[in-house]
Design an enzyme around this catalytic site. Sequence first.
Site, PDB file in Angstrom:
ATOM      1  N   ARG A  26       1.267   1.976  22.571  1.00  0.00           N
ATOM      2  CA  ARG A  26       2.358   1.421  23.385  1.00  0.00           C
ATOM      3  C   ARG A  26       3.626   2.264  23.197  1.00  0.00           C
ATOM      4  O   ARG A  26       4.251   2.669  24.170  1.00  0.00           O
ATOM      5  CB  ARG A  26       2.597  -0.032  22.945  1.00  0.00           C
ATOM      6  CG  ARG A  26       3.727  -0.712  23.668  1.00  0.00           C
ATOM      7  CD  ARG A  26       3.861  -2.138  23.223  1.00  0.00           C
ATOM      8  NE  ARG A  26       4.101  -2.263  21.777  1.00  0.00           N
ATOM      9  CZ  ARG A  26       4.219  -3.413  21.134  1.00  0.00           C
ATOM     10  NH1 ARG A  26       4.109  -4.557  21.793  1.00  0.00           N
ATOM     11  NH2 ARG A  26       4.434  -3.446  19.837  1.00  0.00           N
ATOM     12  N   GLY A  60      -0.068   2.616  14.532  1.00  0.00           N
ATOM     13  CA  GLY A  60       0.640   2.013  13.398  1.00  0.00           C
ATOM     14  C   GLY A  60      -0.033   2.507  12.117  1.00  0.00           C
ATOM     15  O   GLY A  60      -0.692   3.554  12.118  1.00  0.00           O
ATOM     16  N   GLY A  61       0.076   1.738  11.047  1.00  0.00           N
ATOM     17  CA  GLY A  61      -0.521   2.158   9.782  1.00  0.00           C
ATOM     18  C   GLY A  61      -2.030   2.351   9.908  1.00  0.00           C
ATOM     19  O   GLY A  61      -2.573   3.402   9.525  1.00  0.00           O
ATOM     20  N   ALA A  62      -2.697   1.368  10.495  1.00  0.00           N
ATOM     21  CA  ALA A  62      -4.157   1.427  10.616  1.00  0.00           C
ATOM     22  C   ALA A  62      -4.576   2.527  11.595  1.00  0.00           C
ATOM     23  O   ALA A  62      -5.541   3.261  11.345  1.00  0.00           O
ATOM     24  CB  ALA A  62      -4.697   0.079  11.080  1.00  0.00           C
ATOM     25  N   LYS A  82       0.824  -1.218   0.000  1.00  0.00           N
ATOM     26  CA  LYS A  82       0.000   0.000   0.000  1.00  0.00           C
ATOM     27  C   LYS A  82       0.854   1.262   0.000  1.00  0.00           C
ATOM     28  O   LYS A  82       0.462   2.279  -0.553  1.00  0.00           O
ATOM     29  CB  LYS A  82      -0.875   0.041   1.255  1.00  0.00           C
ATOM     30  CG  LYS A  82      -2.003  -0.943   1.268  1.00  0.00           C
ATOM     31  CD  LYS A  82      -2.844  -0.722   2.512  1.00  0.00           C
ATOM     32  CE  LYS A  82      -3.850  -1.837   2.672  1.00  0.00           C
ATOM     33  NZ  LYS A  82      -4.847  -1.556   3.692  1.00  0.00           N
ATOM     34  N   ASP A  97      -9.795   2.656   1.991  1.00  0.00           N
ATOM     35  CA  ASP A  97      -9.768   2.222   3.397  1.00  0.00           C
ATOM     36  C   ASP A  97     -10.300   3.286   4.355  1.00  0.00           C
ATOM     37  O   ASP A  97     -11.044   2.977   5.287  1.00  0.00           O
ATOM     38  CB  ASP A  97      -8.331   1.909   3.842  1.00  0.00           C
ATOM     39  CG  ASP A  97      -7.819   0.589   3.295  1.00  0.00           C
ATOM     40  OD1 ASP A  97      -8.631  -0.328   3.091  1.00  0.00           O
ATOM     41  OD2 ASP A  97      -6.597   0.479   3.084  1.00  0.00           O
TER      42      ASP A  97
HETATM   43  P1  ATR Z   1      -1.202  -1.980  11.265  1.00  0.00           P
HETATM   44  O1  ATR Z   1      -0.800  -1.652   9.863  1.00  0.00           O
HETATM   45  O2  ATR Z   1      -2.224  -3.073  11.368  1.00  0.00           O
HETATM   46  O3  ATR Z   1      -1.581  -0.767  12.044  1.00  0.00           O
HETATM   47  P2  ATR Z   1       1.290  -1.933  12.690  1.00  0.00           P
HETATM   48  O4  ATR Z   1       1.712  -0.705  11.959  1.00  0.00           O
HETATM   49  O5  ATR Z   1       2.317  -3.010  12.937  1.00  0.00           O
HETATM   50  O6  ATR Z   1       0.092  -2.643  11.940  1.00  0.00           O
HETATM   51  O7  ATR Z   1       0.649  -1.482  14.083  1.00  0.00           O
HETATM   52  C1  ATR Z   1       0.268  -2.364  15.082  1.00  0.00           C
HETATM   53  C2  ATR Z   1      -0.304  -1.550  16.231  1.00  0.00           C
HETATM   54  O8  ATR Z   1      -0.609  -2.430  17.316  1.00  0.00           O
HETATM   55  C3  ATR Z   1       0.663  -0.516  16.815  1.00  0.00           C
HETATM   56  O9  ATR Z   1      -0.077   0.533  17.341  1.00  0.00           O
HETATM   57  C4  ATR Z   1       1.340  -1.332  17.895  1.00  0.00           C
HETATM   58  O10 ATR Z   1       1.937  -0.563  18.914  1.00  0.00           O
HETATM   59  P3  ATR Z   1       3.474  -0.044  18.731  1.00  0.00           P
HETATM   60  O11 ATR Z   1       3.369   1.131  17.816  1.00  0.00           O
HETATM   61  O12 ATR Z   1       3.908   0.289  20.076  1.00  0.00           O
HETATM   62  O13 ATR Z   1       4.213  -1.201  18.112  1.00  0.00           O
HETATM   63  C5  ATR Z   1       0.160  -2.070  18.451  1.00  0.00           C
HETATM   64  N1  ATR Z   1       0.552  -3.271  19.175  1.00  0.00           N
HETATM   65  C6  ATR Z   1       1.007  -4.416  18.663  1.00  0.00           C
HETATM   66  N2  ATR Z   1       1.248  -5.321  19.651  1.00  0.00           N
HETATM   67  C7  ATR Z   1       0.939  -4.709  20.820  1.00  0.00           C
HETATM   68  C8  ATR Z   1       0.959  -5.099  22.198  1.00  0.00           C
HETATM   69  N3  ATR Z   1       1.332  -6.319  22.567  1.00  0.00           N
HETATM   70  N4  ATR Z   1       0.543  -4.192  23.108  1.00  0.00           N
HETATM   71  C9  ATR Z   1       0.140  -2.955  22.751  1.00  0.00           C
HETATM   72  N5  ATR Z   1       0.105  -2.530  21.482  1.00  0.00           N
HETATM   73  C10 ATR Z   1       0.493  -3.385  20.516  1.00  0.00           C
END
Ligand code: ATR
Length: 275
Positions: free
Chosen positions: A152, A129-131, A47, A102
């Site tokens: 986080r 994150g991205g979403a 994307k 999206d």
């Molecule tokens: P996506 O494209 O689905 O958003 P991503 O960019 O990898 O995927 O983002 C995942 C999200 O879930 C992030 O906000 C991540 O937090 P970090 O930015 O701190 O990595 C969050 N996330 C993933 N695992 C987590 C966990 N165990 N506890 C809290 N937040 C988590």
Amino acid sequence: MQNAGIADLALNWRYLAFDVPPEKLRAALDGAKVMGFVGLNLTVPHKLLALEMLDVLDESAQIWGAVNTVRFEARDAQGAWRPVREFDSIPQQIRSHGFNTDADAITRAIREEVGMELSGAKVLVLGAGGAGRTAALKLASEKPREIFLVNRTVGKAEAVAGEIASRHPGLRAQVGYPPGQVDLVVNATSVGLKPEDGLPFDESQFRLSRANAVYDMIYRPAETALLKTAKSAGCRIANGLGMLLYQGAKALELWSGRPAPLEVMRRSLEKNIYG
Ligand code: ATR
């Protein structure tokens, strides 16, 4: 979902999945042009990578900085760009046109499935994150009263808050848990995907009894720990299936030029995902 929609529209098309490594994305896009593809969808990480590879970007792709839908187009006899589906044979010169379906799907799903008006709302977005970034920016564009961002990794939430501040100077975007009641909590983290996952926020800082509605972008499992807890707390809830449906429906409309058969597509999604 797409094949059910395509069949309902009586189109002689097929929607197929191809596993393309990121370093081959450019070749795959060129190949799709040569083979006369009507369009395609892209998922992570394509994307973002595709932004630099496509011939034109729709405003939606520019605003959200990601492309999930591509439509192939060629010039008609008058020199105007038309979707390749309108040509009898594969045109010589084809361009790729990138869209993002999206972001609109997020707010459409919240409006239609949680029954929530976003303008004037107080919103908490979990995840940056991205979403999470797209969800927060899209929600911020709907004129909410206040928006709170929790992640986080705090620096990522701060970066998104900065983007919101520059796009919407009048809006209060804050990093951290909100005081008092909120209208809507949106989970855009991946917490909840695994069966052993707990809640995607710190219960010592926030309780779901303070939320009116909870939208979880996760659709598998259908009911995450977050949605279960939210339901018992009396919140209105919806999972991410609607988002998946609406982004796909919009893509099919871009390719076909016709309204997507939403209920047919929804039933197909539900059957394929939940059995
Ligand atoms: P996506 O494209 O689905 O958003 P991503 O960019 O990898 O995927 O983002 C995942 C999200 O879930 C992030 O906000 C991540 O937090 P970090 O930015 O701190 O990595 C969050 N996330 C993933 N695992 C987590 C966990 N165990 N506890 C809290 N937040 C988590």
